[in-house]
Design an enzyme around this catalytic site. Sequence first.
Site, PDB file in Angstrom:
ATOM      1  N   GLU A  38       0.849  -1.204   0.000  1.00  0.00           N
ATOM      2  CA  GLU A  38       0.000   0.000   0.000  1.00  0.00           C
ATOM      3  C   GLU A  38       0.880   1.248   0.000  1.00  0.00           C
ATOM      4  O   GLU A  38       1.964   1.256   0.584  1.00  0.00           O
ATOM      5  CB  GLU A  38      -0.870   0.034   1.262  1.00  0.00           C
ATOM      6  CG  GLU A  38      -2.177  -0.690   1.118  1.00  0.00           C
ATOM      7  CD  GLU A  38      -3.076  -0.493   2.325  1.00  0.00           C
ATOM      8  OE1 GLU A  38      -2.837   0.434   3.118  1.00  0.00           O
ATOM      9  OE2 GLU A  38      -4.004  -1.307   2.479  1.00  0.00           O
ATOM     10  N   GLN A  96      -6.072   1.021 -24.205  1.00  0.00           N
ATOM     11  CA  GLN A  96      -7.352   0.316 -24.006  1.00  0.00           C
ATOM     12  C   GLN A  96      -8.484   1.325 -24.170  1.00  0.00           C
ATOM     13  O   GLN A  96      -9.177   1.679 -23.228  1.00  0.00           O
ATOM     14  CB  GLN A  96      -7.382  -0.339 -22.629  1.00  0.00           C
ATOM     15  CG  GLN A  96      -6.321  -1.420 -22.475  1.00  0.00           C
ATOM     16  CD  GLN A  96      -6.490  -2.169 -21.167  1.00  0.00           C
ATOM     17  OE1 GLN A  96      -7.558  -2.658 -20.860  1.00  0.00           O
ATOM     18  NE2 GLN A  96      -5.421  -2.249 -20.399  1.00  0.00           N
ATOM     19  N   ASP A 166       0.550   0.580 -37.946  1.00  0.00           N
ATOM     20  CA  ASP A 166      -0.772  -0.051 -37.892  1.00  0.00           C
ATOM     21  C   ASP A 166      -1.847   0.996 -38.179  1.00  0.00           C
ATOM     22  O   ASP A 166      -1.568   2.196 -38.223  1.00  0.00           O
ATOM     23  CB  ASP A 166      -1.037  -0.754 -36.539  1.00  0.00           C
ATOM     24  CG  ASP A 166      -0.857   0.169 -35.347  1.00  0.00           C
ATOM     25  OD1 ASP A 166      -1.226   1.348 -35.451  1.00  0.00           O
ATOM     26  OD2 ASP A 166      -0.339  -0.306 -34.323  1.00  0.00           O
ATOM     27  N   LYS A 189      -1.438  -4.149 -39.608  1.00  0.00           N
ATOM     28  CA  LYS A 189      -1.111  -5.119 -38.544  1.00  0.00           C
ATOM     29  C   LYS A 189      -2.396  -5.649 -37.938  1.00  0.00           C
ATOM     30  O   LYS A 189      -3.296  -4.880 -37.602  1.00  0.00           O
ATOM     31  CB  LYS A 189      -0.289  -4.407 -37.469  1.00  0.00           C
ATOM     32  CG  LYS A 189       0.001  -5.248 -36.237  1.00  0.00           C
ATOM     33  CD  LYS A 189       0.841  -4.473 -35.222  1.00  0.00           C
ATOM     34  CE  LYS A 189       0.026  -3.626 -34.297  1.00  0.00           C
ATOM     35  NZ  LYS A 189       0.783  -2.942 -33.249  1.00  0.00           N
ATOM     36  N   THR A 222       7.076  -4.166 -26.047  1.00  0.00           N
ATOM     37  CA  THR A 222       7.904  -5.368 -26.240  1.00  0.00           C
ATOM     38  C   THR A 222       8.873  -5.187 -27.407  1.00  0.00           C
ATOM     39  O   THR A 222       9.845  -5.923 -27.524  1.00  0.00           O
ATOM     40  CB  THR A 222       7.027  -6.594 -26.558  1.00  0.00           C
ATOM     41  OG1 THR A 222       6.350  -6.356 -27.803  1.00  0.00           O
ATOM     42  CG2 THR A 222       6.018  -6.849 -25.473  1.00  0.00           C
ATOM     43  N   GLY A 224       7.860  -5.761 -30.398  1.00  0.00           N
ATOM     44  CA  GLY A 224       7.332  -6.678 -31.411  1.00  0.00           C
ATOM     45  C   GLY A 224       6.799  -5.969 -32.654  1.00  0.00           C
ATOM     46  O   GLY A 224       7.099  -6.370 -33.789  1.00  0.00           O
ATOM     47  N   THR A 225       6.028  -4.911 -32.450  1.00  0.00           N
ATOM     48  CA  THR A 225       5.439  -4.186 -33.588  1.00  0.00           C
ATOM     49  C   THR A 225       6.547  -3.673 -34.509  1.00  0.00           C
ATOM     50  O   THR A 225       6.510  -3.863 -35.730  1.00  0.00           O
ATOM     51  CB  THR A 225       4.589  -2.997 -33.070  1.00  0.00           C
ATOM     52  OG1 THR A 225       3.567  -3.523 -32.229  1.00  0.00           O
ATOM     53  CG2 THR A 225       3.997  -2.194 -34.201  1.00  0.00           C
TER      54      THR A 225
END
Length: 301
Positions: A38, A96, A166, A189, A222, A224-225
């Site tokens: 916490e 998101q 993308d 992508k 990462t 990756g893209t």
Amino acid sequence: MSSIIFSGNSNPYLAKEIVSILDLPLGKAEIIRFADSECRVRIEEDVEGKDVFIIQSLSNPVDEHLMELLLLIDSVKRGEPRKIIAVLPYHGYARQDRIHRPGECLSAQVVAKLIEAVGVDKLITVELHNEAILGFFKIPVVHVSGFSVFKQAVKDLEDVVVVTPDAGALKRAQKFSEELEFPLAFVEKKRDLDHPHKISSMRVVGDVSGKTAVIVDDVIVTGGTLVNAAFLLKEKGAKQVVALATHADFVGGSDKILKEGPVDKIWVTDTIYVPPEIYFPKLRVFSSASLIAAAMKKMLK
Ligand code: R5P
């Protein structure tokens, strides 16, 4: 009217740079973690009647940094400031931004609601994954593009084609290519939504042969893209691949993937702290401090 800046723990180096550009005091705040993880925050300054800036990047570990931000805002709010301006050099959860499958949460909206609920009056953020997120906020948000810091370095390259990695990044790349008057190509992508970070297919649309392909992205996580796009671009004849990303939220191992992969140059900014042990020869970190300080300066009374 006096102003003061507080910084969370995510990027104190950037906060210090901004503080010195704006010549404002850096407020003392005690941020401690209990054994059960916490967090407790206590500001050690009088903020009554002041305009208070709170700088915190929502980078990895995102939830920790988000909670620190919320508690910092609350401790400042209790001191009766005139205004609280949250400065998020990197806005985590921004990817998101929509519901892809039934049953999913809308995380970017939840984060916006949390930030507003604790009492922020204004927000400054840099290079959102998708500008549509601005619609999740009721408070005014100043959205700063991070790409101006790369402009001169890109102008110095030869035979440039700007590449969007993308569909989501198309608007950003389009704007960048128009401003610099370079042609645009497109990598399509497709993500495997059932497996985080997995890309299911990619293809190139546009002419990249013999060119320096400059990939324009918001964030590297990462790697990756970028690596997949660079393989494809080189297969299609690109002579060099340069990747620009405003944010570098490198996860373990991404530095190795990028170091050994087909991207020739990787340019990022310091909206997220890049520790020296991650540095590798292809990587160049540009300062975002003056960009952010300029947006803050416009709010100083
Ligand atoms: C995705 O839509 C983003 O704009 C980035 O391309 C992506 O999140 C980068 O992540 P990674 O480095 O893990 O491929």
